[in-house]
Design a protein around this motif. Structure first.
Motif, PDB file in Angstrom:
ATOM      1  N   VAL A   1      54.908 -59.031 126.735  1.00 35.12           N
ATOM      2  CA  VAL A   1      55.301 -59.401 128.378  1.00 35.12           C
ATOM      3  C   VAL A   1      54.592 -60.962 129.093  1.00 35.12           C
ATOM      4  N   ILE A   2      55.064 -61.152 129.626  1.00 30.26           N
ATOM      5  CA  ILE A   2      54.454 -62.544 130.364  1.00 30.26           C
ATOM      6  C   ILE A   2      54.262 -61.269 132.314  1.00 30.26           C
ATOM      7  N   LEU A   3      53.020 -61.843 132.652  1.00 27.33           N
ATOM      8  CA  LEU A   3      52.418 -60.992 133.472  1.00 27.33           C
ATOM      9  C   LEU A   3      52.128 -62.072 134.309  1.00 27.33           C
ATOM     10  N   ARG A   4      52.669 -62.583 136.065  1.00 24.71           N
ATOM     11  CA  ARG A   4      52.713 -63.329 136.578  1.00 24.71           C
ATOM     12  C   ARG A   4      51.466 -63.139 137.461  1.00 24.71           C
ATOM     13  N   CYS A   5      50.498 -64.075 138.199  1.00 21.39           N
ATOM     14  CA  CYS A   5      49.945 -63.965 139.531  1.00 21.39           C
ATOM     15  C   CYS A   5      50.317 -65.599 140.207  1.00 21.39           C
ATOM     16  N   VAL A   6      49.986 -65.767 141.446  1.00 23.18           N
ATOM     17  CA  VAL A   6      49.235 -66.379 142.387  1.00 23.18           C
ATOM     18  C   VAL A   6      48.276 -67.181 143.323  1.00 23.18           C
ATOM     19  N   PRO A   7      47.279 -67.356 142.406  1.00 29.05           N
ATOM     20  CA  PRO A   7      46.108 -67.463 143.017  1.00 29.05           C
ATOM     21  C   PRO A   7      46.020 -68.183 144.482  1.00 29.05           C
ATOM     22  N   ILE A   8      44.761 -67.784 145.173  1.00 29.83           N
ATOM     23  CA  ILE A   8      45.026 -68.589 146.028  1.00 29.83           C
ATOM     24  C   ILE A   8      44.814 -70.107 145.936  1.00 29.83           C
ATOM     25  N   SER A   9      45.480 -71.218 147.193  1.00 29.31           N
ATOM     26  CA  SER A   9      46.029 -71.943 146.686  1.00 29.31           C
ATOM     27  C   SER A   9      45.276 -73.356 146.576  1.00 29.31           C
ATOM     28  N   ASN A  10      43.767 -73.009 146.989  1.00 25.44           N
ATOM     29  CA  ASN A  10      43.000 -73.906 146.817  1.00 25.44           C
ATOM     30  C   ASN A  10      42.006 -73.997 145.789  1.00 25.44           C
ATOM     31  N   HIS A  11      41.965 -72.254 145.230  1.00 27.99           N
ATOM     32  CA  HIS A  11      41.534 -71.908 144.334  1.00 27.99           C
ATOM     33  C   HIS A  11      41.058 -72.649 143.275  1.00 27.99           C
ATOM     34  N   LEU A  12      40.192 -73.381 141.807  1.00 26.00           N
ATOM     35  CA  LEU A  12      40.299 -74.223 140.743  1.00 26.00           C
ATOM     36  C   LEU A  12      40.263 -73.156 139.724  1.00 26.00           C
ATOM     37  N   TYR A  13      39.928 -72.001 139.684  1.00 26.63           N
ATOM     38  CA  TYR A  13      38.878 -70.442 138.350  1.00 26.63           C
ATOM     39  C   TYR A  13      39.801 -69.448 138.554  1.00 26.63           C
ATOM     40  N   PHE A  14      39.888 -69.290 137.446  1.00 29.05           N
ATOM     41  CA  PHE A  14      41.476 -68.637 137.621  1.00 29.05           C
ATOM     42  C   PHE A  14      40.701 -67.678 136.530  1.00 29.05           C
ATOM     43  N   TYR A  15      41.151 -66.164 136.535  1.00 29.05           N
ATOM     44  CA  TYR A  15      40.859 -64.673 135.856  1.00 29.05           C
ATOM     45  C   TYR A  15      41.403 -63.613 135.506  1.00 29.05           C
ATOM     46  N   TRP A  16      41.561 -63.254 134.319  1.00 29.91           N
ATOM     47  CA  TRP A  16      42.982 -62.037 134.387  1.00 29.91           C
ATOM     48  C   TRP A  16      41.657 -60.540 133.761  1.00 29.91           C
ATOM     49  N   TYR A  17      41.332 -59.489 133.961  1.00 33.68           N
ATOM     50  CA  TYR A  17      41.327 -58.643 134.338  1.00 33.68           C
ATOM     51  C   TYR A  17      41.794 -57.479 134.017  1.00 33.68           C
ATOM     52  N   ARG A  18      41.418 -56.192 133.086  1.00 34.99           N
ATOM     53  CA  ARG A  18      41.768 -54.904 132.862  1.00 34.99           C
ATOM     54  C   ARG A  18      41.393 -53.834 133.270  1.00 34.99           C
ATOM     55  N   GLN A  19      42.272 -52.538 133.240  1.00 32.60           N
ATOM     56  CA  GLN A  19      42.002 -51.437 133.566  1.00 32.60           C
ATOM     57  C   GLN A  19      42.584 -50.912 132.823  1.00 32.60           C
TER      58      GLN A  19
END
Lengths: 114, 115
Positions: free
Chosen positions: B19-37
């Motif tokens: 599976v591939i989960l997709r995210c579009v971060p806020i455009s000028n952000h530089l750091y990206f994270y994944w969390y799960r619950q």
């Protein structure tokens, strides 16, 4: 070990009642502290944050929290809850150097009865 | 106000599938994270990503997981061969910086159900 404890898992209040949700953390070093709210079907939304300075911080929607360093606590308060405050509330801690991951508590599910 | 978005909102897959989960971060952000619950449990950190590299990962983030920023806007989490215990809500987050006054902004999550 780094951890966050939220002692109340489920809270039920009537409208206009006062709210206090407990949060205690275990972390070696200086921390930033956060409270997030998650309304049903929505994303985690920041309620308030503590980085430094005045340990009493005010957030959105009338919420406030007090950082008590000696007790490793960051309890969330609201003097008078509304039905619309029904949501899940998460406390989180983050270190200020080396690692920037958030460590979350298990959450408190708040239900406010109209 | 800019928001982090995630697609799909709910994904059902069979054990062993990728599976591939997709995210579009806020455009000028530089750091990206994944969390799960996992249902009924706390939100757990998986991985952070900066400058096209993993900057930190948890013990959960084993060889079955990978992250990528394939273009200037998307940030993906891939699970190569899903297991039942991968069923969880996966949250993407982004921030402009780290530490200090930089908070992470979270997306609405993708609920992954592995059958």
């Amino acid at each position: 070990a780094q951890s966050v404890s939220q002692h109340n898992h489920h809270v039920i209040l009537s409208e206009a009642a006062s709210l206090e949700l407990g949060c205690n953390y275990s972390y070696g070093g200086t921390v930033n502290l956060f409270w997030y709210v998650q309304y049903p079907g929505q994303h985690l939304q920041l309620l308030l944050k503590y980085f430094s300075g005045d340990p009493l911080v005010k957030g959105i929607k009338g919420f406030e929290a007090e950082f008590i360093k000696s007790k490793f606590s960051f309890n969330l308060r609201k003097p008078s809850v509304q039905w619309s405050d029904t949501a899940e509330y998460f406390c989180a801690v983050r270190g200020t150097s080396g690692t920037y991951k958030y460590i979350f508590g298990t959450g408190t599910r708040l239900k406010v009865l109209a | 106000e800019p928001e982090v978005t995630q697609t799909p909102s709910h994904q059902v897959t069979q054990m062993g599938q990728e599976v591939i989960l997709r995210c579009v971060p806020i455009s000028n952000h530089l750091y990206f994270y994944w969390y799960r619950q996992i249902l009924g449990q706390k939100v757990e950190f998986l991985v952070s990503f900066y400058n096209n590299e993993i900057s930190e990962k948890s013990e959960i983030f084993d060889d079955q997981f990978s992250v990528e920023r394939p273009d200037g806007s998307n940030f993906t989490l891939k699970i190569r061969s899903t297991k039942l215990e991968d069923s969880a809500m996966y949250f993407c987050a982004s921030s402009w910086g780290t530490g200090g006054a930089y908070e992470q902004y979270f997306g609405p999550g993708t609920r992954l159900t592995v059958t």
